[in-house]
Design a protein around this motif. Structure first.
Motif, PDB file in Angstrom:
ATOM      1  N   ILE B  71       0.578  -1.245   0.107  1.00 57.66           N
ATOM      2  CA  ILE B  71       0.024   0.200  -0.161  1.00 57.66           C
ATOM      3  C   ILE B  71       0.831   1.350   0.069  1.00 57.66           C
ATOM      4  O   ILE B  71       0.350   2.290  -0.357  1.00 57.66           O
ATOM      5  N   LYS B  72       2.156   1.268   0.674  1.00 59.91           N
ATOM      6  CA  LYS B  72       2.958   2.368   0.772  1.00 59.91           C
ATOM      7  C   LYS B  72       3.379   2.611  -0.546  1.00 59.91           C
ATOM      8  O   LYS B  72       3.684   3.727  -1.239  1.00 59.91           O
ATOM      9  N   SER B  74       1.590   1.783  -3.439  1.00 58.71           N
ATOM     10  CA  SER B  74       0.499   2.012  -3.995  1.00 58.71           C
ATOM     11  C   SER B  74       0.419   1.096  -5.342  1.00 58.71           C
ATOM     12  O   SER B  74      -0.418   1.409  -6.221  1.00 58.71           O
ATOM     13  N   ASP B  77      -4.918  -1.125  -3.936  1.00 60.75           N
ATOM     14  CA  ASP B  77      -6.029  -0.126  -3.692  1.00 60.75           C
ATOM     15  C   ASP B  77      -6.139  -0.138  -2.008  1.00 60.75           C
ATOM     16  O   ASP B  77      -6.324   0.886  -1.396  1.00 60.75           O
ATOM     17  N   ALA B  93       3.252   7.880   6.058  1.00 64.47           N
ATOM     18  CA  ALA B  93       2.977   7.450   5.023  1.00 64.47           C
ATOM     19  C   ALA B  93       1.773   8.012   4.358  1.00 64.47           C
ATOM     20  O   ALA B  93       1.533   7.484   3.089  1.00 64.47           O
ATOM     21  N   GLY B  94       0.940   9.006   4.960  1.00 64.07           N
ATOM     22  CA  GLY B  94      -0.098   9.410   4.415  1.00 64.07           C
ATOM     23  C   GLY B  94      -1.196   8.123   4.342  1.00 64.07           C
ATOM     24  O   GLY B  94      -2.063   8.354   3.398  1.00 64.07           O
ATOM     25  N   LEU B  95      -1.426   7.709   5.439  1.00 61.32           N
ATOM     26  CA  LEU B  95      -2.363   6.329   5.334  1.00 61.32           C
ATOM     27  C   LEU B  95      -3.337   6.627   6.483  1.00 61.32           C
ATOM     28  O   LEU B  95      -3.271   7.408   7.410  1.00 61.32           O
ATOM     29  N   HIS B 289      -4.846   4.942   1.451  1.00 59.59           N
ATOM     30  CA  HIS B 289      -4.207   6.448   1.349  1.00 59.59           C
ATOM     31  C   HIS B 289      -5.137   7.364   1.577  1.00 59.59           C
ATOM     32  O   HIS B 289      -6.286   7.299   1.323  1.00 59.59           O
ATOM     33  N   LYS B 290      -4.678   8.547   2.269  1.00 67.14           N
ATOM     34  CA  LYS B 290      -5.478   9.674   2.539  1.00 67.14           C
ATOM     35  C   LYS B 290      -5.928  10.161   1.437  1.00 67.14           C
ATOM     36  O   LYS B 290      -7.095  10.607   1.182  1.00 67.14           O
ATOM     37  N   SER B 291      -5.115  10.447   0.482  1.00 62.44           N
ATOM     38  CA  SER B 291      -5.201  11.428  -0.870  1.00 62.44           C
ATOM     39  C   SER B 291      -5.448  10.207  -1.970  1.00 62.44           C
ATOM     40  O   SER B 291      -4.548   9.502  -2.235  1.00 62.44           O
ATOM     41  N   GLN B 292      -6.616  10.166  -2.429  1.00 56.79           N
ATOM     42  CA  GLN B 292      -6.941   9.114  -3.508  1.00 56.79           C
ATOM     43  C   GLN B 292      -6.791   9.897  -4.884  1.00 56.79           C
ATOM     44  O   GLN B 292      -7.651  10.733  -5.140  1.00 56.79           O
ATOM     45  N   SER B 343      -7.621  13.621  -4.827  1.00 58.47           N
ATOM     46  CA  SER B 343      -6.267  14.594  -5.043  1.00 58.47           C
ATOM     47  C   SER B 343      -6.973  15.905  -4.915  1.00 58.47           C
ATOM     48  O   SER B 343      -6.190  16.832  -4.869  1.00 58.47           O
TER      49      SER B 343
END
Lengths: 312, 349
Positions: B71-72, B74, B77, B93-95, B289-292, B343
């Motif tokens: 996931i880091k 990417s 999903d 990591a923005g997760l 991820h926080k930002s998709q 995003s």
């Protein structure tokens, strides 16, 4: 069609193409080596040479020592050779010198088929069939008969679990026998019939012919076969992972559980999330690379000396 | 002749490609990777969800560490891990992380004549066995816990995980909670330096070694113990009560969990109080991820988990997992609204 139809450009193109492919192999080797060296820098910087002489493998404290894996890789490979080479030699001699064609052919085909079996199948067979039956019986026997002997006793101490370093060595031996046998057989058949027939004509026994004619003639090929077997035993991963017991501990016993370089990588690479852990595994890979390289180099040197001695 | 042949090949290829494009436009696919522990239930959920909505969920059970890595990077999903990431690791990591399902880790033994539930252990004894301090099944400390049970004078063969694993993380976390010596000398991690024993790869590996080696003890996720017909042990929990591993005792442990006050849902369920609590209960987590970049895929992923939260408990019960309670689900979905954004910064849930 005549040769004239080919333009010189085609020849040059073909030359360039094959040249490029060969260079690609070199490039690949350099790239892999570079990856391994770069990957191993973090752990070597952090722990220095103690990486190679420490027997601690502790992901919690991020301390890694490769000594048990290195030693046990060599031990399993040596066990495999000690068992595998005489057996292969015997089969190869029988097939080329003694067996009538109606038996030599099917056995030869069987050997080639055994060599083609994927290693994971040997591993599964080793774990589910060999370990619980022969493995356990063998360990019971060694515990009762060999372990009490002073000095060498500790080599054979282990609870009878079936799996362990020695079991891995035996499975490796079974795996390399078809390889070594197939190569030795091919080499032995290259001995000119004239040589052997003259020896028989002089009244030599079969053993004398094998020992004095066939073997000297095929020395290089025989050594090559053994070295290929050794190379396979050193690098074998899946079959060993199944039966060795996967424990990073240095113990005197060759019956107990252990871990080889490749089995450690197979077990831990996916889940290694600290940088040093990954780096330690890459460094193990580099170590195996170097060991294999040394084995090949020694084999080459040995062959060179043999060639000089025999005056070829 | 040759040209017609070529043409027909090209035509065929074009047809195939068109068919491929058409198919992929129709079927939505989401992908995830990670923990093996919840794999059986995720797989069943995916099957039921696909039958209902046509959305295909593709989950690779490669292990928790692998899931975090993937996931880091990417490449999937969502990731799944049995060992939660801390708030700092998540932010770095923005997760976003949330608990998805709970289950139990159970000790399993292979002793002749011993059936599931016959043997009772305490955490301290279990730790001493894994430390190599208790080496025989007829050791006094084990006998004292099991009056009336005749255990053989057989060596204990310890079986552990050779690969890094969330199951090991939860198991060592429990041992560290009950044994100061374990905490000091071994510690808690997805893989540790085991003082004794043999290592099997994956829950399956531990199960098959335990099955094969006489006098062995291992630890596996509960479903693997059932599937492989292994004899589980009972445990004395924090309150001193003897409990058997069942969905009810896992749920009892989970009921005490205080998710609301756990930043980033970082909470480990081992050694929970409560008379009926199974001591080695574990939650499994999902990471996104926080930002998709692709808002539609992100919505598909959250839809799947929403459906699983609300409709998946029957399936989970059947496999002896414990679903998250409703109040936790509400909290989690609020987290989705607050933290998972496209995003362009737009809300996705």
């Amino acid at each position: 069609m005549s040769v004239k139809q080919f333009r010189p450009g085609f020849d040059r193109g073909f030359h360039n193409l094959t040249f490029g492919l060969s260079m690609f192999v070199l490039l690949l080797l350099v790239a892999i080596l570079a990856y391994l060296v770069m990957g191993s820098i973090p752990v070597l910087k952090n722990q220095g040479l103690s990486f190679f002489i420490s027997s601690d493998w502790n992901p919690v404290k991020d301390l890694y020592g490769a000594l048990p894996a290195i030693i046990q890789t060599l031990v399993t490979a040596v066990i495999a050779l000690v068992i595998g080479v005489p057996v292969s030699f015997g089969i190869a001699v029988f097939l080329t010198e003694l067996a009538p064609p109606w038996i030599a052919r099917p056995v030869g085909v069987a050997i080639e088929m055994l060599a083609a079996i994927p290693s994971i199948i040997y591993g599964m067979w080793g774990l589910f069939v060999f370990a619980p039956t022969f493995g356990v019986a063998m360990q019971h026997w060694t515990m009762a008969n060999l372990a009490p002997i002073p000095v060498i006793g500790p080599l054979f101490v282990s609870p009878p679990m079936g799996i362990g370093i020695f079991t891995a060595g035996i499975i490796l031996a079974i795996m390399i026998v078809p390889f070594i046998t197939a190569m030795m057989r091919d080499v032995f058949t290259t001995v000119p019939a004239v040589l052997k027939e003259s020896a028989y004509g002089l009244g030599c026994t079969r053993w004398e012919v094998v020992h004095r004619v066939v073997l000297p003639y095929c020395r290089a090929g025989t050594v090559g076969a053994v070295m290929l077997g050794l190379g396979r035993a050193l690098g074998e991963t899946m079959a060993v992972t199944f039966v060795i017991g996967n424990s990073h501990r240095l113990s005197a016993s060759i019956m107990g559980p252990g871990a080889t370089i490749s089995s450690s990588i197979a077990n831990e690479f996916v889940e290694a999330d600290s940088k040093l852990h990954t780096s330690a595994l890459v460094t193990l890979g580099l170590t195996l690379f170097v060991i294999t390289f040394i084995v090949l180099a020694v084999a080459r040197l040995f062959l060179l000396r043999l060639k000089k001695q025999s005056g070829h | 002749m040759l040209t017609t042949f070529k043409k027909s090949i090209l035509g065929g290829a074009a047809l195939l490609m068109a068919a491929g494009v058409f198919a992929s436009a129709q079927a939505t696919e989401i992908s995830g990777a990670g923990a093996t522990f919840p794999y059986p239930v995720y797989a069943k959920w995916a099957e039921a969800y696909e039958a209902k909505t046509g959305v295909k969920m593709n989950y690779q059970s490669i292990g928790s560490g692998g899931g975090i890595k993937q996931i880091k990077a990417s490449t999937v999903d969502f990731g799944a891990s049995d060992a939660p990431l801390t708030k700092e690791e998540l932010d770095e990591a923005g997760l976003v992380q949330w608990p998805m399902i709970m289950g139990g880790v159970v000790p399993v033994v292979n002793i002749k004549g011993i059936k599931g539930g016959d043997v009772t252990l305490t955490g301290a004894v279990l730790a001493d066995i894994y430390l190599g301090k208790i080496t025989k099944w007829d050791d006094k400390q084990i006998a004292d816990l099991n009056p009336g049970l005749k255990l053989p004078s057989e060596a204990i063969s310890v079986v552990e995980r050779s690969d890094g694993s969330g199951t090991t993380f939860n198991f060592t976390n429990y041992l560290a909670a009950v044994s100061p010596e374990w905490k000091d000398s071994i510690g808690v991690n997805k893989s540790v330096q085991w003082p004794v024993g043999v290592g099997g790869k994956g829950n399956e590996g531990v199960a098959s070694y335990t099955k094969q080696i006489d006098g062995s003890i291992g630890y596996v996720e509960y479903a693997y113990a059932l599937q492989n017909d292994l004899a589980y042990t009972q445990m004395k929990n924090k309150d001193g009560e003897t409990v058997a591993p069942t969905a009810a005792s896992f749920a009892a442990a989970a009921a005490n969990a205080d998710w609301a006050h756990a930043p980033g849902y970082y909470l480990i369920l081992g050694n929970q109080p409560g008379a009926k609590s199974w001591p080695i209960t574990a939650a499994s987590f999902i990471l996104v991820h926080k930002s998709q970049d692709n808002a539609k895929t992100a919505k598909d992923v959250l839809d799947f988990f929403d459906w699983s939260f609300k409709n998946g408990s029957d399936i989970a019960d059947k496999l002896d997992y414990v679903s998250m309670p409703e109040n936790v689900v509400d909290m989690v979905e609020k987290t989705w609204t607050a933290d998972v954004k496209g995003s362009d910064g737009k809300k996705i849930w």
